[in-house]
Design a protein around this motif. Structure first.
Motif, PDB file in Angstrom:
ATOM      1  N   TYR A  58       0.672  -1.341   0.050  1.00 21.47           N
ATOM      2  CA  TYR A  58       0.049  -0.255   0.128  1.00 21.47           C
ATOM      3  C   TYR A  58       0.641   1.360  -0.036  1.00 21.47           C
ATOM      4  CZ  TYR A  58       0.975   0.900   4.835  1.00 21.47           C
ATOM      5  OH  TYR A  58       1.640   1.144   6.041  1.00 21.47           O
ATOM      6  N   GLY A  61      -0.334   5.152   1.121  1.00 24.56           N
ATOM      7  CA  GLY A  61      -1.356   6.307   1.330  1.00 24.56           C
ATOM      8  C   GLY A  61      -0.808   7.785   2.014  1.00 24.56           C
ATOM      9  N   ASN A  62      -1.675   8.447   2.070  1.00 25.12           N
ATOM     10  CA  ASN A  62      -1.629   9.848   2.584  1.00 25.12           C
ATOM     11  C   ASN A  62      -2.785  10.625   2.868  1.00 25.12           C
ATOM     12  OD1 ASN A  62      -2.251  10.067  -0.632  1.00 25.12           O
ATOM     13  ND2 ASN A  62      -2.302  12.229   0.030  1.00 25.12           N
ATOM     14  N   TYR A 113      -5.601   7.216  10.318  1.00 24.08           N
ATOM     15  CA  TYR A 113      -5.423   6.364   9.090  1.00 24.08           C
ATOM     16  C   TYR A 113      -4.097   5.810   9.376  1.00 24.08           C
ATOM     17  CZ  TYR A 113      -1.904   9.413   7.047  1.00 24.08           C
ATOM     18  OH  TYR A 113      -0.701  10.134   6.681  1.00 24.08           O
ATOM     19  N   GLU A 141      -3.747   1.803   8.013  1.00 20.50           N
ATOM     20  CA  GLU A 141      -2.860   1.246   7.105  1.00 20.50           C
ATOM     21  C   GLU A 141      -1.908   0.242   7.476  1.00 20.50           C
ATOM     22  OE1 GLU A 141      -0.229   4.624   6.140  1.00 20.50           O
ATOM     23  OE2 GLU A 141      -1.743   5.330   4.393  1.00 20.50           O
ATOM     24  N   VAL A 168      -9.989  -1.132   5.095  1.00 25.16           N
ATOM     25  CA  VAL A 168      -9.744   0.242   4.881  1.00 25.16           C
ATOM     26  C   VAL A 168     -11.256   0.670   4.823  1.00 25.16           C
ATOM     27  CG1 VAL A 168      -9.391   2.071   3.290  1.00 25.16           C
ATOM     28  CG2 VAL A 168      -7.618   0.339   3.761  1.00 25.16           C
ATOM     29  N   TYR A 219      -8.596  10.383   4.070  1.00 21.81           N
ATOM     30  CA  TYR A 219      -7.307  10.143   3.322  1.00 21.81           C
ATOM     31  C   TYR A 219      -7.567   9.449   2.110  1.00 21.81           C
ATOM     32  CZ  TYR A 219      -8.255   5.386   5.545  1.00 21.81           C
ATOM     33  OH  TYR A 219      -8.703   4.163   5.813  1.00 21.81           O
ATOM     34  N   HIS A 220      -6.382   9.094   1.444  1.00 19.04           N
ATOM     35  CA  HIS A 220      -6.469   8.321   0.394  1.00 19.04           C
ATOM     36  C   HIS A 220      -5.266   7.324   0.380  1.00 19.04           C
ATOM     37  CE1 HIS A 220      -4.393   7.402  -3.539  1.00 19.04           C
ATOM     38  NE2 HIS A 220      -5.757   7.543  -4.056  1.00 19.04           N
ATOM     39  N   ILE A 221      -5.721   5.966  -0.167  1.00 19.00           N
ATOM     40  CA  ILE A 221      -4.859   5.023   0.033  1.00 19.00           C
ATOM     41  C   ILE A 221      -4.791   4.198  -1.357  1.00 19.00           C
ATOM     42  CG2 ILE A 221      -6.334   3.510   1.017  1.00 19.00           C
ATOM     43  CD1 ILE A 221      -3.848   2.576   2.645  1.00 19.00           C
ATOM     44  N   ASN A 222      -3.469   3.856  -1.947  1.00 13.71           N
ATOM     45  CA  ASN A 222      -3.865   2.784  -2.948  1.00 13.71           C
ATOM     46  C   ASN A 222      -3.273   1.583  -2.451  1.00 13.71           C
ATOM     47  OD1 ASN A 222      -3.772   4.589  -5.218  1.00 13.71           O
ATOM     48  ND2 ASN A 222      -1.994   5.410  -4.469  1.00 13.71           N
ATOM     49  N   SER A 269      -7.440   2.384  -5.887  1.00 14.62           N
ATOM     50  CA  SER A 269      -7.308   3.336  -5.147  1.00 14.62           C
ATOM     51  C   SER A 269      -8.654   3.782  -4.449  1.00 14.62           C
ATOM     52  CB  SER A 269      -7.132   4.689  -6.408  1.00 14.62           C
ATOM     53  OG  SER A 269      -6.951   6.000  -5.724  1.00 14.62           O
TER      54      SER A 269
END
Length: 79
Positions: free
Chosen positions: A8, A10-11, A25, A29, A45, A54-57, A68
């Motif tokens: 992963y 993330g941010n 988060y 994560e 998630v 937050y955003h995470i791949n 995503s």
């Protein structure tokens, strides 16, 4: 990457939603590294009471797949 081939990146995303007492988060994560499948990683998630946006791949080397996710305390979007 964990033993199941899950990884992963993330941010934090500055959003308007915040839930006091929600899960940060970074903890969400970290829990991804315990997932044994892509579906389990996505569930970790999306099925949580996060504190803020937050955003995470999330990727799976075994499935050759990346997703995503944009996550907020009350909703999420998967692409």
């Amino acid at each position: 990457m964990n033993d199941a081939g899950i990884y992963y990146s993330g941010n934090f995303v500055n959003g308007t939603e915040f839930i006091e007492g929600g899960i940060p988060y970074a903890f969400v994560e970290r829990s991804i590294m315990e997932a044994t499948s892509m579906e389990e990683a996505i569930a970790k998630v999306t099925n949580t009471s996060v504190a803020y946006c937050y955003h995470i791949n999330i990727g799976s080397a075994n499935d050759n797949r990346i997703v995503s996710l944009e996550v907020a305390p009350t909703q999420y979007y998967v692409e």
